[in-house]
Motif scaffolding. Structure first.
Motif, mmCIF file in Angstrom:
data_model
loop_
_atom_site.group_PDB
_atom_site.id
_atom_site.type_symbol
_atom_site.label_atom_id
_atom_site.label_comp_id
_atom_site.label_asym_id
_atom_site.label_seq_id
_atom_site.Cartn_x
_atom_site.Cartn_y
_atom_site.Cartn_z
ATOM 1 N N ALA A 26 21.377 51.895 38.783
ATOM 2 C CA ALA A 26 22.521 51.973 37.590
ATOM 3 C C ALA A 26 23.082 50.904 37.450
ATOM 4 C CB ALA A 26 23.951 52.909 38.593
ATOM 5 N N PHE A 27 23.577 49.643 38.316
ATOM 6 C CA PHE A 27 23.784 48.665 38.227
ATOM 7 C C PHE A 27 22.907 47.674 37.204
ATOM 8 C CE2 PHE A 27 24.085 43.737 39.038
ATOM 9 C CZ PHE A 27 25.466 43.453 39.168
ATOM 10 N N LEU A 28 21.449 47.678 37.106
ATOM 11 C CA LEU A 28 20.778 46.973 36.382
ATOM 12 C C LEU A 28 20.963 47.452 35.002
ATOM 13 C CD1 LEU A 28 17.598 46.644 38.772
ATOM 14 C CD2 LEU A 28 19.339 44.955 37.933
ATOM 15 N N ASP A 29 21.013 49.052 34.871
ATOM 16 C CA ASP A 29 21.168 49.549 33.649
ATOM 17 C C ASP A 29 22.586 49.198 32.889
ATOM 18 O OD1 ASP A 29 20.080 51.442 31.571
ATOM 19 O OD2 ASP A 29 21.349 52.919 32.190
ATOM 20 N N ILE A 30 23.518 49.036 33.810
ATOM 21 C CA ILE A 30 24.959 48.611 33.156
ATOM 22 C C ILE A 30 24.980 47.443 32.678
ATOM 23 C CG2 ILE A 30 27.388 47.993 33.803
ATOM 24 C CD1 ILE A 30 27.020 50.601 35.979
ATOM 25 N N ILE A 31 24.296 46.373 33.409
ATOM 26 C CA ILE A 31 24.407 45.077 32.888
ATOM 27 C C ILE A 31 23.718 44.887 31.504
ATOM 28 C CG2 ILE A 31 25.024 43.970 35.184
ATOM 29 C CD1 ILE A 31 22.005 43.079 35.406
ATOM 30 N N SER A 32 22.501 45.466 31.638
ATOM 31 C CA SER A 32 21.766 45.560 30.337
ATOM 32 C C SER A 32 22.310 46.174 28.946
ATOM 33 C CB SER A 32 20.300 46.299 30.562
ATOM 34 O OG SER A 32 19.604 46.588 29.440
ATOM 35 N N ASN A 33 23.072 47.116 29.263
ATOM 36 C CA ASN A 33 23.878 47.722 28.215
ATOM 37 C C ASN A 33 25.052 46.771 27.983
ATOM 38 O OD1 ASN A 33 23.349 50.707 27.305
ATOM 39 N ND2 ASN A 33 23.110 50.909 29.432
ATOM 40 N N LEU A 34 25.434 46.145 28.658
ATOM 41 C CA LEU A 34 26.715 45.199 28.274
ATOM 42 C C LEU A 34 26.129 43.923 27.606
ATOM 43 C CD1 LEU A 34 28.744 45.066 31.704
ATOM 44 C CD2 LEU A 34 29.532 46.003 29.373
ATOM 45 N N GLU A 35 24.885 43.653 27.904
ATOM 46 C CA GLU A 35 24.197 42.337 27.137
ATOM 47 C C GLU A 35 23.868 42.734 25.688
ATOM 48 O OE1 GLU A 35 21.027 39.967 25.442
ATOM 49 O OE2 GLU A 35 20.706 41.955 26.178
ATOM 50 N N ARG A 36 23.491 44.060 25.480
ATOM 51 C CA ARG A 36 23.242 44.365 24.495
ATOM 52 C C ARG A 36 24.400 44.609 23.410
ATOM 53 N NH1 ARG A 36 20.199 43.599 21.591
ATOM 54 N NH2 ARG A 36 20.035 45.530 20.431
ATOM 55 N N VAL A 37 25.664 44.988 24.270
ATOM 56 C CA VAL A 37 26.845 45.045 23.493
ATOM 57 C C VAL A 37 27.189 43.646 22.741
ATOM 58 C CG1 VAL A 37 29.444 44.783 23.757
ATOM 59 C CG2 VAL A 37 27.953 46.820 24.680
ATOM 60 N N SER A 38 26.966 42.368 23.592
ATOM 61 C CA SER A 38 27.259 41.099 23.079
ATOM 62 C C SER A 38 26.269 40.713 22.053
ATOM 63 C CB SER A 38 27.135 40.362 24.232
ATOM 64 O OG SER A 38 25.561 39.998 24.728
ATOM 65 N N ASP A 39 25.044 41.286 22.034
ATOM 66 C CA ASP A 39 24.179 40.962 20.879
ATOM 67 C C ASP A 39 24.456 41.533 19.618
ATOM 68 O OD1 ASP A 39 22.326 39.716 22.556
ATOM 69 O OD2 ASP A 39 21.012 41.514 22.951
ATOM 70 N N HIS A 40 25.258 42.698 19.647
ATOM 71 C CA HIS A 40 25.745 43.256 18.413
ATOM 72 C C HIS A 40 27.004 42.667 17.985
ATOM 73 C CE1 HIS A 40 22.858 46.671 18.381
ATOM 74 N NE2 HIS A 40 23.016 47.105 19.350
ATOM 75 N N ALA A 41 27.799 42.148 19.049
ATOM 76 C CA ALA A 41 28.885 41.353 18.731
ATOM 77 C C ALA A 41 28.347 40.063 18.004
ATOM 78 C CB ALA A 41 29.671 41.045 19.937
#
Length: 554
Positions: free
Chosen positions: A528-543
């Motif tokens: 779950a932790f690895l999936d969470i940080i991956s999604n947050l990194e993708r959020v910053s890419d879209h930003a």
């Protein structure tokens, strides 16, 4: 032969009217493009200060050359909750003042033959030629827009000339003098004629233009012109009334305010006119010219605005008595409409673009809310936060579909190159914002997985998540709020935060895998932790993508 000549004159008059209306349309279109971003900022500057609202209403109407179009926009904005009724009153008053510009433009085109060199109609063919050259051969978007304005003006004045020339052979007919004598002696009939003609033509500008053309040919008496002009002001409300059908109760009240304002003016000036013309029959039968009609039109609107300026609240109350029912501004907010705009703003391209920008920003704020709720669910195991994310995700999906359809319609309007570029960027922003919503939904799935399996992160993992989530969410929030003078600074900040999030993701991934290897962390929590940080990194890419669209327009 006389029959053919009469038909020819009729065709000439109708052709002149068509040129006049189309010329005004092209000119207004060009003026909107020239105003560009300034016009798009008008709406945000409208406050509860009625004087400011009146001024802006006048400026907007002077630019788009139609009080009806301005009022239709006001109805749409009120319906969408972007304007209150009190704010709408000021804009409507200003719109009536702004529409007098059209009458003055027409007056310029009716200067007598003795001043031929100073008559705009004399230069109309030249203006059309110059405008066409600019439009066809200029590569500069700005010069093409100037060409539209010049071409539109030329067509407007040529249309006036055609109308005046083709109506002239009939002005000696007794029917004209008799008709205006009857209208001048009967205020109610004169006002009704003004209402009907304007309502049928859906343009007070056109009906005023026809009246001024007849006045130029010396067949209109003062009394008739006054009464017909008063009726034309009421007739201009018809477009907004039609526009409000099917809208919210509040939007109907905005249209009612417009009708009330112009009807009160017609009653006050109609009574005054009847008294004055009964006493002074010489003035009533005096032949009025186009400039004098413009003077009265301007005096009437300025006077009524001055008189009713302090009573905006009363107009709102009266509109509530006409359109009865519970005030539905709050009720509508609970319904949470997919788009908080009325597509009638498509009548005015500059406002249609601005409305799209407002909705994209609102979509961004919903995605931000979803992100914060998702991280709240991860940190606190809150079921309410999970519900919020689910609601936001559905709203974002609906908004993506609705906004895409809306922006396609906006893109097909007559826009400047910079406006087209902005609309294209809005399309891309919608996609990125919706993807951020998907990542928030993914985060909530991780939160649900942890709740269902009663999983916890270590204190160190929680600290790491707090750091990366703060930077990722901050990057997205900065991106969706990047605009105006500080846009470039915001773009730079987003890029720095994205770089930091990228480094953090790599660092945290390595640290967490190391913890898993040493058995310091639950494997299920680790996934779950690895999936969470991956999604947050993708959020910053879209930003970063969103910030890039903003940078393209700086």
């Amino acid at each position: 032969m006389e029959m053919i000549d009469n038909v020819s004159y009729l065709f000439g008059f109708l052709g002149g009217l068509g040129l006049f209306l189309y010329g005004m349309h092209i000119m207004a279109d060009g003026m909107q493009k020239t105003a560009g971003g300034k016009m798009q900022q008008f709406l945000s500057k409208i406050t509860d200060n009625r004087f400011t609202a009146i001024l802006l209403g006048a400026v907007i109407t002077a630019i788009i050359q139609s009080s009806g179009a301005t009022t239709v926009m006001v109805v749409g904005f009120v319906s969408a909750g972007m304007l209150s009724l009190v704010q709408a009153v000021g804009v409507i008053m200003g719109a009536n003042i702004g529409t007098t510009i059209t009458a003055w433009i027409v007056s310029l085109g009716t200067i007598g033959d003795s001043l031929k060199l100073f008559q705009p109609g004399f230069y109309a063919p030249l203006m059309i030629g110059i405008g066409a050259i600019f439009i066809l051969f200029s590569k500069s978007d700005k010069k093409k827009t100037i060409g539209e304005i010049v071409l539109g003006l030329g067509m407007l004045f040529l249309g006036l000339d055609l109308m005046a020339g083709n109506i002239k052979p009939f002005t000696g007919a007794p029917i004209f003098s008799e008709a205006f004598r009857v209208l001048g002696g009967n205020p109610i009939l004169g006002i009704i004629v003004g209402i009907v003609v304007t309502a049928l033509m859906q343009s007070s500008s056109a009906s005023v233009g026809i009246l001024q053309t007849l006045a130029f040919n010396g067949v209109v008496n003062t009394a008739a012109a006054i009464y017909i002009t008063l009726g034309q002001n009421i007739g201009s409300c018809v477009t907004a009334i039609i526009s409000s059908v099917g809208s919210s109760r509040t939007a109907k009240r905005a249209a009612a305010i417009h009708l009330l304002f112009n009807t009160m003016g017609a009653i006050v000036f109609g009574i005054l006119g009847f008294v004055v013309f009964t006493v002074n029959t010489k003035l009533a039968n005096h032949t009025i010219n186009a400039v004098e009609i413009s003077i009265f039109h301007t005096f009437f609107n300025l006077t009524m605005t001055t008189l009713l300026y302090p009573f905006a609240g009363l107009l709102v109350k009266l509109s509530g008595m006409i359109v009865r029912g519970k005030d539905d501004e709050v009720v509508e907010a609970k319904k949470e409409p997919i788009l908080q705009l009325d597509e009638r703003v498509l009548l005015t391209p500059a406002f249609a673009v601005q409305s799209g920008s407002v909705e994209v920003a609102r979509m961004g704020s919903i995605a931000l809310k979803s992100l914060n709720a998702a991280m709240g669910a991860i940190n606190t195991k809150s079921l309410d936060d999970l519900k919020t994310v689910a609601q936001c995700e559905q709203t974002l999906d609906d908004m993506q579909e609705a906004l895409t359809e809306y922006l396609i319609k906006v893109d097909n309007l007559s826009l400047s190159e910079s406006q087209k570029k902005h609309v294209n960027n809005l399309f891309n922003m919608v996609t990125d914002i919706e993807r951020v919503g998907d990542h928030a939904d993914n985060l909530s799935e991780n939160a649900k997985y942890m709740i269902d399996n009663n999983l916890e992160f270590s204190d160190l993992a929680k600290e790491d998540l707090a750091e990366i989530s703060k930077d990722a969410i901050d990057a997205f929030e900065t991106a969706i709020n990047a605009s105006g003078a500080n846009a470039l600074g915001a773009v730079r900040r987003v890029n720095k935060l994205e770089d930091k999030v990228d480094m953090l993701e790599d660092e945290l991934r390595e640290k967490h895998i190391d913890r898993l290897t040493k058995g310091e962390c639950n494997p299920q929590s680790g996934i779950a932790f690895l999936d969470i940080i991956s999604n947050l990194e993708r959020v910053s890419d879209h930003a970063t993508n969103i910030a890039g669209y903003v940078k393209n327009e700086i």
